[in-house]
Scaffold this motif. Structure first.
Motif, PDB file in Angstrom:
ATOM      1  N   ASN A   1      10.226   6.258  -9.763  1.00 22.04           N
ATOM      2  CA  ASN A   1      10.846   6.702  -8.597  1.00 22.04           C
ATOM      3  C   ASN A   1      11.219   5.736  -7.690  1.00 22.04           C
ATOM      4  OD1 ASN A   1      11.860   8.246  -6.327  1.00 22.04           O
ATOM      5  ND2 ASN A   1       9.440   8.960  -5.851  1.00 22.04           N
TER       6      ASN A   1
ATOM      7  N   ARG B   1      11.569   9.600  -1.131  1.00 22.26           N
ATOM      8  CA  ARG B   1      10.487   8.772  -1.256  1.00 22.26           C
ATOM      9  C   ARG B   1       9.023   9.576  -1.276  1.00 22.26           C
ATOM     10  NH1 ARG B   1       9.947   3.569  -2.457  1.00 22.26           N
ATOM     11  NH2 ARG B   1       8.540   2.862  -0.718  1.00 22.26           N
TER      12      ARG B   1
ATOM     13  N   PRO C   1       0.661  -1.114   0.170  1.00 23.25           N
ATOM     14  CA  PRO C   1       0.057  -0.032   0.057  1.00 23.25           C
ATOM     15  C   PRO C   1       0.955   1.379  -0.127  1.00 23.25           C
ATOM     16  CG  PRO C   1      -0.845  -1.648   1.621  1.00 23.25           C
ATOM     17  CD  PRO C   1       0.653  -2.066   1.165  1.00 23.25           C
TER      18      PRO C   1
ATOM     19  N   ARG D   1       2.564   2.750   7.030  1.00 24.92           N
ATOM     20  CA  ARG D   1       1.458   1.846   6.480  1.00 24.92           C
ATOM     21  C   ARG D   1       0.374   1.234   7.532  1.00 24.92           C
ATOM     22  NH1 ARG D   1       5.292   0.612   2.538  1.00 24.92           N
ATOM     23  NH2 ARG D   1       6.175  -1.335   3.784  1.00 24.92           N
TER      24      ARG D   1
ATOM     25  N   LEU E   1      15.016   3.843  -6.723  1.00 23.78           N
ATOM     26  CA  LEU E   1      15.617   3.893  -5.479  1.00 23.78           C
ATOM     27  C   LEU E   1      15.946   2.359  -5.092  1.00 23.78           C
ATOM     28  CD1 LEU E   1      15.951   6.059  -3.071  1.00 23.78           C
ATOM     29  CD2 LEU E   1      14.250   4.810  -1.971  1.00 23.78           C
TER      30      LEU E   1
ATOM     31  N   HIS F   1       2.982   7.469  -0.155  1.00 23.99           N
ATOM     32  CA  HIS F   1       3.540   8.609  -0.698  1.00 23.99           C
ATOM     33  C   HIS F   1       3.061   9.570  -0.030  1.00 23.99           C
ATOM     34  CE1 HIS F   1       6.668   7.695  -3.794  1.00 23.99           C
ATOM     35  NE2 HIS F   1       6.125   6.574  -3.408  1.00 23.99           N
TER      36      HIS F   1
END
Lengths: 531, 531
Positions: B3, A49, A19, A472, B7, A22
């Motif tokens: 992205n 990130r 999941p 998360r 990474l 961001h």
């Protein structure tokens, strides 16, 4: 190679379908100095990130800037700042240490020094605890923080005021940790049998003699005492004030969701651990970059002999002149080139082969093919870089954990140590020659390097993974035991053992009493006959 | 997404540049039954990575074929095989258990049964230990094995004869383990405070009452006793015979390089662990595949009600008729369809909604969107598949660890259990209805599923990584403590505590004696005056 990639594709898939978090929001409580170097790296990765990072700093912060592209900050003004300059403080501290070690101080002098040290520790924690007070009392700030809806508090529990704030905000916590309150992090969260786990502050290996185990026990008790009576009272007071007697400060520490331990077992001795500890030791390590042309030219001029790097870290830049003179004299006698990071007075006897610098690209130099040895104080950042690049160490431990850090590499045959208080040109030269010419040091360090690098996942990615995992799932309570909430006598089964012993005693008493009663009856029935 | 991939590219790079171990040679000592299902999966992956796998099996092996495309085998003929058929044995065992639980057996009956069970356990280990003897005495075979130059021994230490062979060959060992000799693997290798770690064989959670902690202590002592006096003597004898008194069988177990624990903390309670334990619980889980058209049609016919799956595992296929009749009657009353894996007599009262099958694609059915619940005995393979797919469980634990397994899911609110000895159509129906209609069971299982799946690396890849790590580095001794070699009194610091107490006592005695001596002198100097 196609074969391998195909097999490990599911790995990436598992990761990528997790999941998304961001745009997560992370509140960070860092610690100054070399601790910040580490934390800053982690928050750079978290920012990359896509997370929003907010760092809590004090107005008098030494290293932590008010803002950088990868974070914003909350600046808290403390009522009084530490009155002495950091560098002066550590240099004074080092001078005193050296004096004591050279036998130039009486027992009273030593005790006095130790007491002063404890008072400084107490003062540092008192200051740190005030951070929480300042935040709690600033209702506007707290409301703004609440309105931001942070997902997680990331903190370095070396100065643990942030755990109170996390508790206040009811947010899950992730620790970026090696030292906590007054000892190594494991001692707070994992079983630590002191028969083979050396205590913080005591430089011993995991294979101790009887006498060493007695000393280890002594240091363990001392650390517990410092923790309970010097460090924690400052935080206990606050917890008591804001949450009353039902909340225990130590439980707030032990209740962290995830411990990102800046430890790797090529360095630390193997010891019990817990499911909510992830090991990220060496997470700052990365391949070296090319040197500047001047530095490269200097290094290349060393020819087949190669070069040596010397650095004693960020905190202590000024070694006493009598020591630097000896070091310079020793360096002047070797064919290797030397790059020495040194901020103090330039030794007058510096050899032509030695380059003094105020700053150097340490990682790039450690990764250079011509490097032969690293003269270091034994801070963990430098040690992990040396391990990563496989460079053997000549240790000059000066303060704090540096003695035990260097000892860990000595035990693996990858370093040798020189006692700073007894250092002279002969014994220092011998130590350097030993590491240069006895190939086992380099071989052992290369082996540690191979073991350290052979990971399915880079430690920095491990750290990022777990911070995001906690975001998360709003915690990681399934990985954390609640055993810390048990009273000590229950945790150690003392009550059960007492009960079983009592039951055994009672049973024995009943049996004995019954036999005596039977005998008595038997005797009474027989007696009349005899009469 | 680009992205994220960017990474995590270094991750793959780190992995791919690891020193290659293609063409490694692995010697495997598996255990029969459901254990083999797991081990076989792991060796399939190892074979796919280019390694050569050789499996040691006995001539009377139930499940392990002499050869398959992914392994070759060494077949050892034991002097005598277990005399009874496995299925009959377990059915008899189950019958007796049910009789005892229903109160149909006296205390003597129970003790008799328990004694018989211990004798069976002893016999199984005696047989297993003979495997090592047969191999050691076959000089040609041992020479052939030595000439093969294996890199690692991979074994299931449930029956640990392989550790002797690994010791003989001086090879590093990797355990694929949950049960070892007579208890759960952690108890041999990690600190296990019995105040919150439930002992094998005792179905309790990690939050125990005082009485439960007493019972847990009892089971702990019982397990230790069984280990020392029933199981280990068979191996001790061999170690003594081949290596003399300097080698300790238990140390061979504790000295394994890497423990691949078939445990995940969504299932197991959090507890102390060690650096050389990697968790691979659920490593057999994989996405479901489409069903056959007949099965799909049956499942689809369930409409909005969905379907229930029932399976009681590989070992016990024949439940007593009086129980299956009750189960069938309960199933007949629900609108769901039922797929029941059943090898015994067909219940006469089977409803139209129930399909009896001899075998079924369990993983594909558990992953089907129409599944509503899983009626299971509580073997770990099935439990992990249910967790993976997020299907709540109605447990009918029958034997061994099944009781504690189901309890672990009950504690998380993801399962409910029915006591097989008291099962009737009413209480079984109630349990099924509860899991079907109370949404918390499904929600809790979904949450466990999310936590379980959220890993940076699939558990099967973790297992492969560590087997190869041990091959690459010829062991993983930096992750293993040597503390198991300490005598118990040193490990538990008993000698240090005794010494410190003695020192304290001596000090007190000296002080008291000095005071008395001074008083005495004082009195004598005064007395003449008084006189």
């Amino acid at each position: 190679m196609g074969n391998i990639s195909a097999l490990f594709l599911p790995l990436l898939v598992v990761f990528l379908i997790s999941p998304s978090v961001h745009g997560g929001k992370i509140l960070v409580f860092p610690v100054e100095g070399s601790h910040w170097v580490n934390m800053n790296l982690l928050i750079q990765s978290l920012h990359a990130r896509g997370h929003e990072v907010t760092v809590v700093r004090t107005a008098t912060s030494w290293y932590i800037k008010e803002s950088e592209p990868h974070y914003r900050s909350i600046t808290v003004t403390l009522p009084e700042a530490i009155s002495i300059e950091e560098r002066d403080f550590f240099i004074m501290f080092l001078d005193k240490m050296l004096e004591i070690k050279r036998g130039g101080a009486s027992l009273m002098g030593f005790l006095n020094f130790y007491w002063e040290m404890l008072m400084s520790l107490s003062k540092i924690h008192q200051q740190a605890s005030l951070l929480a007070v300042e935040m709690f009392e600033n209702k506007t700030l707290m409301q703004r923080i609440r309105d931001t809806h942070f997902d997680v508090v990331l903190l370095d529990p070396g100065l643990p005021a942030g755990v109170l704030v996390a508790h206040e905000l009811k947010l899950p916590t992730v620790f970026n940790v090696r030292w906590i309150t007054s000892g190594e992090g494991h001692f707070v969260v994992a079983p630590s049998p002191i028969s083979y786990v050396p205590t913080s502050g005591y430089a011993a290996s995991d294979k101790m003699s009887f006498v060493e185990r007695i000393q280890n026990t002594f240091f363990y008790v001392l650390n517990m005492w410092i923790d309970r009576f010097v460090v924690c009272p400052h935080y206990d007071r606050l917890v008591d004030r804001y949450y009353g007697p039902d909340v225990d400060f130590y439980h707030l520490l032990q209740g962290a969701d995830m411990w990102l331990m800046r430890v790797d077992f090529v360095f630390e001795f193997p010891r019990p651990t817990m499911p909510n500890i992830a090991y990220i030791g060496g997470f700052q390590c990365k391949p070296s970059q090319p040197l500047s042309s001047e530095l490269e030219a200097f290094v290349q001029s060393s020819g087949e002999h190669g070069f040596i790097l010397m650095s004693l870290g960020t905190l202590v830049e000024g070694l006493p002149v009598e020591i630097t003179t000896e070091i310079a004299a020793a360096f002047a006698q070797i064919p290797q080139k030397v790059i020495w990071r040194h901020a103090g007075k330039r030794p007058s006897n510096l050899g032509n082969n030695t380059l003094l610098v105020k700053w150097m690209p340490q990682n790039d130099l450690l990764g250079h093919p011509k490097i032969r040895a690293f003269v270091a104080h034994g801070g963990t950042n430098g040690i992990y870089e040396a391990i990563y690049h496989g460079v053997p160490i000549v240790g000059i431990p000066l303060l704090f954990d540096q003695f035990e850090n260097i000892l860990r590499l000595e035990t693996r045959g990858a370093a040798t140590a020189v006692d700073a208080s007894k250092l002279n040109r002969q014994n220092f030269l011998e130590a350097v020659q030993e590491v240069l010419h006895n190939p086992t040091y380099r071989e052992n360090m290369k082996r540690l390097s191979e073991l350290h690098r052979d990971k399915a996942m880079h430690p920095l990615e491990t750290a990022v993974f777990w911070v995001e995992f906690v975001m998360r799932h709003k915690g990681a309570s399934h990985l954390r035991t609640d055993s810390y909430k048990m009273p000590w006598y229950a945790y150690y089964s003392v009550d059960v053992v007492c009960f079983l012993l009592a039951a055994l005693l009672l049973l024995t008493a009943i049996v004995v009493a019954s036999i005596r009663f039977l005998c008595f009856r038997l005797c009474r029935t027989r007696k009349p006959k005899q009469e």
